[in-house]
Design a protein around this motif. Structure first.
Motif, PDB file in Angstrom:
ATOM      1  N   MET A  86       0.810  -1.217   0.000  1.00 52.61           N
ATOM      2  CA  MET A  86       0.000   0.000   0.000  1.00 52.61           C
ATOM      3  C   MET A  86       0.846   1.271   0.000  1.00 52.61           C
ATOM      4  O   MET A  86       0.387   2.314  -0.462  1.00 52.61           O
ATOM      5  CB  MET A  86      -0.935   0.020   1.202  1.00 52.61           C
ATOM      6  CG  MET A  86      -1.954  -1.100   1.220  1.00 52.61           C
ATOM      7  SD  MET A  86      -3.089  -0.901   2.611  1.00 52.61           S
ATOM      8  CE  MET A  86      -4.018  -2.439   2.485  1.00 52.61           C
ATOM      9  N   MET A  87       2.062   1.201   0.517  1.00 48.19           N
ATOM     10  CA  MET A  87       2.905   2.386   0.516  1.00 48.19           C
ATOM     11  C   MET A  87       3.267   2.810  -0.899  1.00 48.19           C
ATOM     12  O   MET A  87       3.413   4.000  -1.188  1.00 48.19           O
ATOM     13  CB  MET A  87       4.171   2.148   1.351  1.00 48.19           C
ATOM     14  CG  MET A  87       3.897   2.053   2.838  1.00 48.19           C
ATOM     15  SD  MET A  87       5.389   2.123   3.853  1.00 48.19           S
ATOM     16  CE  MET A  87       6.076   0.501   3.550  1.00 48.19           C
ATOM     17  N   SER A  88       3.399   1.847  -1.788  1.00 45.51           N
ATOM     18  CA  SER A  88       3.766   2.144  -3.172  1.00 45.51           C
ATOM     19  C   SER A  88       2.571   2.190  -4.104  1.00 45.51           C
ATOM     20  O   SER A  88       2.653   2.759  -5.196  1.00 45.51           O
ATOM     21  CB  SER A  88       4.756   1.090  -3.690  1.00 45.51           C
ATOM     22  OG  SER A  88       5.937   1.082  -2.928  1.00 45.51           O
ATOM     23  N   ASP A  89       1.440   1.598  -3.685  1.00 45.32           N
ATOM     24  CA  ASP A  89       0.267   1.521  -4.559  1.00 45.32           C
ATOM     25  C   ASP A  89      -1.006   1.805  -3.769  1.00 45.32           C
ATOM     26  O   ASP A  89      -1.864   0.940  -3.607  1.00 45.32           O
ATOM     27  CB  ASP A  89       0.192   0.138  -5.212  1.00 45.32           C
ATOM     28  CG  ASP A  89      -0.783   0.088  -6.388  1.00 45.32           C
ATOM     29  OD1 ASP A  89      -1.448   1.112  -6.651  1.00 45.32           O
ATOM     30  OD2 ASP A  89      -0.883  -0.967  -7.028  1.00 45.32           O
ATOM     31  N   PRO A  90      -1.157   3.034  -3.247  1.00 48.12           N
ATOM     32  CA  PRO A  90      -2.323   3.339  -2.420  1.00 48.12           C
ATOM     33  C   PRO A  90      -3.638   3.247  -3.167  1.00 48.12           C
ATOM     34  O   PRO A  90      -4.670   2.960  -2.570  1.00 48.12           O
ATOM     35  CB  PRO A  90      -2.060   4.768  -1.929  1.00 48.12           C
ATOM     36  CG  PRO A  90      -1.086   5.340  -2.897  1.00 48.12           C
ATOM     37  CD  PRO A  90      -0.243   4.193  -3.345  1.00 48.12           C
ATOM     38  N   GLU A  91      -3.616   3.473  -4.490  1.00 52.20           N
ATOM     39  CA  GLU A  91      -4.861   3.388  -5.248  1.00 52.20           C
ATOM     40  C   GLU A  91      -5.424   1.972  -5.217  1.00 52.20           C
ATOM     41  O   GLU A  91      -6.638   1.760  -5.098  1.00 52.20           O
ATOM     42  CB  GLU A  91      -4.637   3.826  -6.690  1.00 52.20           C
ATOM     43  CG  GLU A  91      -5.913   3.830  -7.512  1.00 52.20           C
ATOM     44  CD  GLU A  91      -5.677   4.232  -8.955  1.00 52.20           C
ATOM     45  OE1 GLU A  91      -6.567   3.981  -9.778  1.00 52.20           O
ATOM     46  OE2 GLU A  91      -4.603   4.785  -9.261  1.00 52.20           O
ATOM     47  N   LYS A  92      -4.545   0.965  -5.277  1.00 46.08           N
ATOM     48  CA  LYS A  92      -4.987  -0.421  -5.213  1.00 46.08           C
ATOM     49  C   LYS A  92      -5.620  -0.732  -3.864  1.00 46.08           C
ATOM     50  O   LYS A  92      -6.559  -1.532  -3.753  1.00 46.08           O
ATOM     51  CB  LYS A  92      -3.806  -1.361  -5.464  1.00 46.08           C
ATOM     52  CG  LYS A  92      -4.194  -2.835  -5.522  1.00 46.08           C
ATOM     53  CD  LYS A  92      -2.984  -3.684  -5.862  1.00 46.08           C
ATOM     54  CE  LYS A  92      -3.352  -5.169  -5.914  1.00 46.08           C
ATOM     55  NZ  LYS A  92      -2.163  -6.007  -6.222  1.00 46.08           N
ATOM     56  N   ALA A  93      -5.139  -0.066  -2.809  1.00 46.21           N
ATOM     57  CA  ALA A  93      -5.640  -0.316  -1.468  1.00 46.21           C
ATOM     58  C   ALA A  93      -6.966   0.366  -1.195  1.00 46.21           C
ATOM     59  O   ALA A  93      -7.787  -0.135  -0.426  1.00 46.21           O
ATOM     60  CB  ALA A  93      -4.615   0.144  -0.429  1.00 46.21           C
ATOM     61  N   LEU A  94      -7.172   1.522  -1.826  1.00 46.45           N
ATOM     62  CA  LEU A  94      -8.346   2.333  -1.506  1.00 46.45           C
ATOM     63  C   LEU A  94      -9.412   2.315  -2.576  1.00 46.45           C
ATOM     64  O   LEU A  94     -10.547   2.703  -2.327  1.00 46.45           O
ATOM     65  CB  LEU A  94      -7.920   3.790  -1.262  1.00 46.45           C
ATOM     66  CG  LEU A  94      -6.995   4.026  -0.078  1.00 46.45           C
ATOM     67  CD1 LEU A  94      -6.567   5.479  -0.039  1.00 46.45           C
ATOM     68  CD2 LEU A  94      -7.678   3.637   1.222  1.00 46.45           C
TER      69      LEU A  94
END
Length: 235
Positions: A86-94
């Motif tokens: 999530m630190m590198s890909d927050p869009e995938k997490a949210l």
């Protein structure tokens, strides 16, 4: 014990600086969106030296300032491996609808030194002993950090977005799971002493005793299915 906390950013995410006393080393918990100035102010005010950043989970509102804070003080960040992406890909997490709102404003990525948390680990940092409890449900890699009772200080639980005053974290984002968060509440929170102070990711502090008596989710897991639900808070 010194705990300096403040809400930061668009979601009012609580960031905490924890130290044995003023003028000593400290741990920074959840430096999220727009938290870096508040961190620097608290460090200066209490004459603290950070030795690590520890993260309750990987959502943007809890990790957005990790890179600048770790970089400014050359300290590692600790996160559960299931939330590290999530630190590198927050869009995938949210999800795109939330993640894209802030993409243009942030420096996305990992700090230079990332260490991974494990369930039951005891982190000895800054003269403190933080007990890690894996508590999935809000995210797959959500954790809490516990501090034991000491002198006149009751035990403390940094609950992240597992438990709030009167509510719990949302489970409708990628990786969220209602059954998992209820199981985490039962495993992590119910066994704690009523005197335990809960410092959560959003909103005011509370205690396990207060939540055991009034929080519909803790009441549900204590008594079994059937309790009514309350609105959930946070991101």
């Amino acid at each position: 014990m010194l705990i300096a906390g403040f809400p930061a950013g668009a979601w009012g995410t609580n960031c905490y600086l924890v130290a044995p006393a003023a003028g000593e080393e400290c741990v920074i918990i959840d430096p999220g969106h727009e938290a870096a100035p508040g961190v620097e102010e608290a460090l200066k005010k209490h004459r603290l030296k950070p030795v690590a950043v520890v993260l309750t989970h990987g959502h943007l509102d809890h990790v957005a300032s990790v890179v600048p804070v770790c970089g400014a003080h050359d300290v590692p960040a600790w996160i559960h491996p299931e939330d590290r992406y999530m630190m590198s890909d927050p869009e995938k997490a949210l999800g795109r609808s939330i993640g894209m709102q802030l993409m243009g404003e942030l420096t996305i990525g990992e700090p230079d030194d990332v260490k991974e948390l494990t369930d039951g680990a005891k982190l000895e940092l800054a003269g403190l002993e933080l007990t890690v409890s894996h508590a999935p449900g809000h995210t797959k890699g959500s954790v809490t950090f516990g501090l034991p009772e000491a002198a006149d200080i009751p035990p403390i639980l940094f609950s992240g977005d597992l438990l709030f005053a009167g509510s719990i974290g949302r489970t409708d984002l990628p990786g969220g799971d209602t059954a998992e968060i209820l199981d985490s509440l039962a495993r992590v929170c119910l066994p704690l002493d009523d005197s335990t102070v809960v410092l959560s990711g959003h909103g005011p502090q509370t205690t396990i005793g207060r939540e055991r008596a009034t929080n519909p989710y803790l009441r549900q897991v204590a008594a079994g299915p059937g309790a009514s639900e309350a609105p959930r808070r946070g991101m």
